[in-house]
Design a protein around this motif. Sequence first.
Motif, PDB file in Angstrom:
ATOM      1  N   ALA A  72       0.828  -1.099  -0.009  1.00 51.82           N
ATOM      2  CA  ALA A  72       0.068   0.021   0.239  1.00 51.82           C
ATOM      3  C   ALA A  72       0.934   1.223  -0.002  1.00 51.82           C
ATOM      4  N   LYS A  73       2.283   1.023   0.621  1.00 52.12           N
ATOM      5  CA  LYS A  73       3.182   2.392   0.673  1.00 52.12           C
ATOM      6  C   LYS A  73       3.884   2.352  -0.737  1.00 52.12           C
ATOM      7  N   GLY A  74       3.591   1.477  -1.559  1.00 52.18           N
ATOM      8  CA  GLY A  74       4.425   1.443  -2.911  1.00 52.18           C
ATOM      9  C   GLY A  74       5.621   0.792  -2.936  1.00 52.18           C
ATOM     10  N   ILE A  75       5.868  -0.486  -2.110  1.00 49.23           N
ATOM     11  CA  ILE A  75       6.991  -1.185  -1.937  1.00 49.23           C
ATOM     12  C   ILE A  75       6.585  -2.382  -2.683  1.00 49.23           C
ATOM     13  N   GLY A  76       7.204  -3.257  -3.467  1.00 53.75           N
ATOM     14  CA  GLY A  76       7.244  -4.454  -4.189  1.00 53.75           C
ATOM     15  C   GLY A  76       8.606  -5.239  -3.813  1.00 53.75           C
ATOM     16  N   MET A  77       8.367  -6.555  -4.099  1.00 55.15           N
ATOM     17  CA  MET A  77       9.517  -7.498  -3.861  1.00 55.15           C
ATOM     18  C   MET A  77       9.269  -8.600  -4.578  1.00 55.15           C
ATOM     19  N   VAL A  78      10.386  -8.957  -5.697  1.00 56.58           N
ATOM     20  CA  VAL A  78      10.657  -9.804  -6.312  1.00 56.58           C
ATOM     21  C   VAL A  78      11.510 -10.962  -5.752  1.00 56.58           C
ATOM     22  N   HIS A  79      10.838 -12.069  -5.229  1.00 56.85           N
ATOM     23  CA  HIS A  79      11.662 -13.120  -4.513  1.00 56.85           C
ATOM     24  C   HIS A  79      12.428 -13.886  -5.160  1.00 56.85           C
ATOM     25  N   GLN A  80      13.434 -14.758  -4.530  1.00 56.50           N
ATOM     26  CA  GLN A  80      14.445 -15.509  -5.620  1.00 56.50           C
ATOM     27  C   GLN A  80      13.686 -16.718  -6.055  1.00 56.50           C
ATOM     28  N   HIS A  81      12.730 -17.110  -5.265  1.00 51.82           N
ATOM     29  CA  HIS A  81      11.929 -18.385  -5.856  1.00 51.82           C
ATOM     30  C   HIS A  81      10.321 -17.568  -5.872  1.00 51.82           C
ATOM     31  N   PHE A  82       9.946 -17.949  -7.250  1.00 52.00           N
ATOM     32  CA  PHE A  82       8.681 -16.977  -7.470  1.00 52.00           C
ATOM     33  C   PHE A  82       7.439 -17.751  -6.930  1.00 52.00           C
ATOM     34  N   SER A  83       6.381 -16.907  -6.974  1.00 53.54           N
ATOM     35  CA  SER A  83       5.210 -17.329  -6.282  1.00 53.54           C
ATOM     36  C   SER A  83       3.940 -17.367  -7.527  1.00 53.54           C
ATOM     37  N   LEU A  84       4.194 -18.005  -8.347  1.00 49.20           N
ATOM     38  CA  LEU A  84       3.468 -17.995  -9.483  1.00 49.20           C
ATOM     39  C   LEU A  84       2.399 -19.159  -9.561  1.00 49.20           C
ATOM     40  N   VAL A  85       1.453 -18.984 -10.288  1.00 48.32           N
ATOM     41  CA  VAL A  85       0.394 -20.253 -10.272  1.00 48.32           C
ATOM     42  C   VAL A  85       0.730 -20.752 -11.759  1.00 48.32           C
ATOM     43  N   PRO A  86       1.268 -21.911 -11.913  1.00 47.60           N
ATOM     44  CA  PRO A  86       1.797 -22.252 -13.406  1.00 47.60           C
ATOM     45  C   PRO A  86       0.568 -22.522 -14.218  1.00 47.60           C
ATOM     46  N   SER A  87      -0.464 -22.933 -13.659  1.00 52.40           N
ATOM     47  CA  SER A  87      -1.846 -23.334 -14.567  1.00 52.40           C
ATOM     48  C   SER A  87      -2.151 -22.267 -15.164  1.00 52.40           C
ATOM     49  N   MET A  88      -2.189 -20.858 -14.373  1.00 47.90           N
ATOM     50  CA  MET A  88      -2.732 -19.774 -14.966  1.00 47.90           C
ATOM     51  C   MET A  88      -2.055 -18.821 -16.108  1.00 47.90           C
ATOM     52  N   THR A  89      -2.770 -17.978 -16.499  1.00 46.41           N
ATOM     53  CA  THR A  89      -2.109 -17.270 -17.607  1.00 46.41           C
ATOM     54  C   THR A  89      -1.146 -16.233 -17.008  1.00 46.41           C
ATOM     55  N   VAL A  90      -0.324 -15.327 -17.751  1.00 50.55           N
ATOM     56  CA  VAL A  90       0.468 -14.256 -17.491  1.00 50.55           C
ATOM     57  C   VAL A  90      -0.587 -13.397 -16.701  1.00 50.55           C
TER      58      VAL A  90
END
Length: 505
Positions: A72-90
């Motif tokens: 909410a304060k405008g901070i984002g973090m891209v972790h070393q190990h991704f947290s994506l749902v493989p079966s979903m689209t981009v």
Amino acid sequence: MRKITVRFDKVIANQEVDFQARWGEVHGLVGENGAGKTTLMRVLYGMYTHHEGEMYIDGVKTRFTSPKDAIAKGIGMVHQHFSLVPSMTVAENVVIGKPPYKKGLIDLARSQEIVQELSETYGLKINPRARVSDLTVGLQQRVEILKALYLGAEILIMDEPTAVLTPQEILQLMDTLMNLKKKGKCIILITHKLAEVKLVTDRITVMRAGVVTAKVDTKDTDEKKIAMMMVGREVILEVNKDEFNPGDVILDAENISCCDKMGLPAVKNVSLKVHRGEVVGIAGVQGNGQSELADAISGLLPLMSGEIRVNGTRIAGKNLPLQCREAGMGHVHDDRIHVGSAGDMSIRDNFLAAVYRRPELKKGLFLDYRKADQVVEESVEKFSVKIGKIADDISSLSGGNMQKLIIAREMYLKPRLLIASQPTRGVDIGATEFIYQQIVKHRDAGNGVLLISNELSEILALSDRILVIYKGELIGELSRGEATEEKIGMLMAGIRLAEDKEGRQ
């Protein structure tokens, strides 16, 4: 961030750390594995709330109770190990935290439009309709960045972002970070790859053992000085090896072919030999069959055709990984998280999982736990693995310490053949130096090593012979004396050298 202190029981992960970053800069946060870099950034991202000290964003004192507050304060973090749902689209992955709705349902068309607009704005080209499971690792990381930008990230934390990328993907990521910087974003780059630090950062904060040891402008330092600040001593990655004097063949793979986990051809009629007393390096862009080749040789993937002999023993039939172990093979897998270790098991059990059959660890028909604990403790000390207790979960270890534990486990078996696949991926410079020493020591003791690495500098430093794999085939072989980055790079791109075309291997 002022005087940030974070404790885990008796372990102090951060001790009175001061950290500042500016708008429109790429700030490098460097240090060995376990130095406290990721811990500090998890405080900034609201993941760790049990800390002392203060945080200010644009001069306003702030304290987060969760990542939701940080976002909410405008901070984002891209972790070393991704947290994506493989079966979903981009598009579905990007908007999953705050999807657009239409008539009470998620508006997929609008989601795709949003991703298309973001990708064009920031130069992150990607197909919004593509399924994540079909993307390369580099493109999956691009999805994670778009996700953070969609949620309004102005401060973007990148945690070891190049650990799983190919050289080409690394260059693309560097371009992305520079574009974000030009748009006024604040980028915090957690890394230990010094060439990347010099290439893309404006300022550097160095951490060691939970404290800040230096703050410098990137233009005023060099890689050697940064390494000394990180480790506290001079780091030497030049490798001193005994004279190359190969012995008998320890690995003989003849015309082997196999498929990947999707059932698609990955390795095609590959033949290679590894002798005692040599390191054979396999170079190639990630995704060209090198991982499947290592898994096939170590019995983790079935062969479609061909034959493998280890120390003269043919590997065939059932329970292939056990056969490989009994024939004298050790395997440092390129996926230490999902294959090389079991995250919900202890450090002790992860070590013993591969060695419990050793006779010196038995008491009659049962495991001698006292002796086993002694062996684990001794190996941890010998390989300088930083742990709390051997009963702790292996997931509590930093990436470099987890890798050193896996190498310690494999080396305990005294393998006559060691398959080392991406042995320093995601590992800091101090641990890299140590791993190089162990591989060379193993080779000099008269054992064979098959080294698979995306790092050309690593291949050139350690190998006696170099093979290059392209689209599942070995398309060239070079002795260490004739190998150059240019020649290997051409072969990695599928361009055969003139001497190969004339029939010379």
